[in-house]
Scaffold this active site. Structure first.
Site, short mmCIF file in Angstrom:
data_model
loop_
_atom_site.label_atom_id
_atom_site.label_comp_id
_atom_site.label_asym_id
_atom_site.label_seq_id
_atom_site.Cartn_x
_atom_site.Cartn_y
_atom_site.Cartn_z
N TYR A 1 -21.00 -18.13 -34.86
CA TYR A 1 -21.69 -18.90 -33.82
C TYR A 1 -20.95 -20.22 -33.66
O TYR A 1 -20.59 -20.87 -34.66
CB TYR A 1 -23.14 -19.17 -34.22
CG TYR A 1 -23.88 -20.12 -33.29
CD1 TYR A 1 -24.65 -19.64 -32.24
CD2 TYR A 1 -23.81 -21.50 -33.48
CE1 TYR A 1 -25.32 -20.51 -31.39
CE2 TYR A 1 -24.47 -22.37 -32.63
CZ TYR A 1 -25.23 -21.87 -31.59
OH TYR A 1 -25.87 -22.73 -30.75
N GLU A 61 -22.12 -22.70 -25.62
CA GLU A 61 -22.62 -21.92 -26.75
C GLU A 61 -21.97 -20.54 -26.71
O GLU A 61 -22.16 -19.80 -25.76
CB GLU A 61 -24.14 -21.81 -26.69
CG GLU A 61 -24.73 -21.08 -27.88
CD GLU A 61 -26.25 -20.98 -27.79
OE1 GLU A 61 -26.92 -21.35 -28.75
OE2 GLU A 61 -26.75 -20.52 -26.74
#
Length: 443
Positions: A148, A236
């Site tokens: 991530y 993101e």
């Protein structure tokens, strides 16, 4: 949400859960532009960032054609809906999953026909769902490792921060709650940017294999370049993957952009898809109003974001529930008031309206005159509690009290909040027993 470091990240997420009214408004009030995944992939690709090969399709026939052009049998079809949890969502026609693995152009056409033109309901959309107008067909890549990575602005330091985790492919909230040590937070000096050393350290600490470290370093630096050059508020990537053939690919991307930069990001803002937004909120923006729907039944018409938050808080404290956040700004003109009332009364749940305005630039008596005119013109039957403070507030109260309308002029904020909550309860009771509101209130 992800801006405060490992410990404070978890605290921030807990605060969001513990303060539903205020936090939901604060979350949504940040009207940063979001773009569809296929747009994000195209933008990242233009910066030399690795993404799976894919194209957008707006018809089932286009989906079939694109699937034929992708080399290989393993593909993924993704509903282009601006909401999280697409894979676990359900369409209004019963199809489960807004992200599906497909193995042929025939399957691409079949699933596209079941997705396009239908609403996808996820945990973020609510029961109404959001319309799917297109699908993204892309090659399926197999990941050896998933990470991530997000780039955001940290309010506390007034500078960018990179938030990364070795546990990609899952909600960062879950990671923050269950394994906070897996989150790496790296503040970035805005004057120096992401140096080779910083990017390489992040790639190494995440756990990329040695042969992918340089590619991962370059990817992180290029993502930061997108962040800065495109006035992004959030980039993101979840997951950022190392594939089985040792490619570094952004498998999914969520990008947000600063509305204040629209004047210099014309192309990016031309990608806005208003079909993914609440129609009332789109209409409000056209009239210069800040409007966000909530789940309650007391409509709020207020000028100033701070006063609007205080108004919703005091309604909640007195046992009521606000139906909206609505800030008309400094110009509480009759036109603005009318537009605001139209937005509020479009919600069938609304049982009473609280007008709480400070008259400064626009005098209270002028606001009162406009309010009375709009109520008469729209033939409103909902009870209205009106609190006008500021210039010519006494004259405004006289105008309201002598209007002959069921508008309750109350100066004290606590008393006004108590009154609107009581009126709301009366109207709800009247609706439950199917008695006219006019009769119940003695109009």
């Amino acid at each position: 949400m992800y801006r405060l470091g490992r410990r404070n990240l978890g605290l921030a997420l807990k605060a969001v859960r513990d303060t539903p009214v205020r936090s939901s408004v604060q979350q949504q009030q940040l009207r940063h532009l979001s773009i569809h995944e296929y747009r994000a992939a195209s933008l990242l690709r233009s910066y030399g960032i690795g993404v799976p090969k894919g194209e957008v399709a707006r018809t089932p026939e286009e989906a079939e054609t694109i699937a034929k052009q992708i080399d290989g049998d393993d593909m993924v079809i993704k509903a282009q809906v601006l909401a999280g949890g697409r894979g676990k969502g359900t369409f209004d026609n019963g199809l489960k999953g807004g992200v599906r693995v497909i193995y042929s152009p025939t399957e691409a056409k079949m699933f596209a026909s079941q997705m396009i033109g239908h609403k996808l309901i996820t945990k973020q959309t609510g029961a109404r769902g959001r319309i799917c107008n297109s699908v993204y067909i892309c090659e399926r890549k197999f990941a050896r490792r998933e990470f991530y990575l997000a780039i955001l602005m940290d309010r506390s330091t007034q500078s960018p921060v990179i938030v990364a985790s070795s546990q990609g492919g899952m909600d960062i909230e879950t990671v923050a709650k269950e394994t906070p040590d897996a989150i790496i937070t790296t503040p970035i000096d805005i004057d120096k940017g992401v140096t080779d050393e910083i990017a390489r350290n992040i790639a190494t600490e995440l756990g990329f294999s040695e042969q992918c470290i340089e590619d991962a370093k370059n990817t992180i630096q290029r993502l930061y370049k997108v962040f800065m050059e495109k006035d992004a508020t959030q980039i993101e990537i979840n997951p950022l993957s190392e594939t089985s053939d040792h490619q570094v690919l952004a498998m999914d991307a969520k990008l947000g952009f600063d509305d204040n930069a629209e004047f210099r990001q014309k192309e990016v803002f031309s990608w806005r898809d208003t079909s993914q937004e609440d129609p009332d909120e789109v209409k409000a923006a056209e009239h210069g109003l800040n409007f966000i729907k909530l789940d309650g039944d007391i409509g709020c018409l207020v000028n100033g974001a701070g006063l609007a938050m205080a108004t919703m808080d005091i309604i909640k404290i007195n046992g009521g529930s606000p139906a909206n956040f609505l800030d008309v700004g400094g110009g509480a003109t009759p036109e603005a008031i009318r537009s605001a009332f139209e937005l509020i009364t479009n919600d069938p749940k609304v049982t009473a309206i609280f007008v709480n305005i400070f008259g400064g630039i626009v005098r209270c008596d002028a606001i009162a005159s406009g309010l009375i005119h709009v109520v008469q013109q729209m033939n409103l039957r909902l009870p209205i509690v009106c609190r006008l403070q500021g210039t010519n507030m006494k004259e405004a109260a006289e105008l309201v009290n002598n209007s002959g309308l069921k508008i309750f002029s109350i100066i004290d904020l606590q008393a006004a909040a108590e009154k609107v909550v009581d009126l709301s309860k009366i109207v709800k009771m009247a609706r439950d027993i199917d008695v006219g509101v006019e009769f119940t209130l003695g109009i």
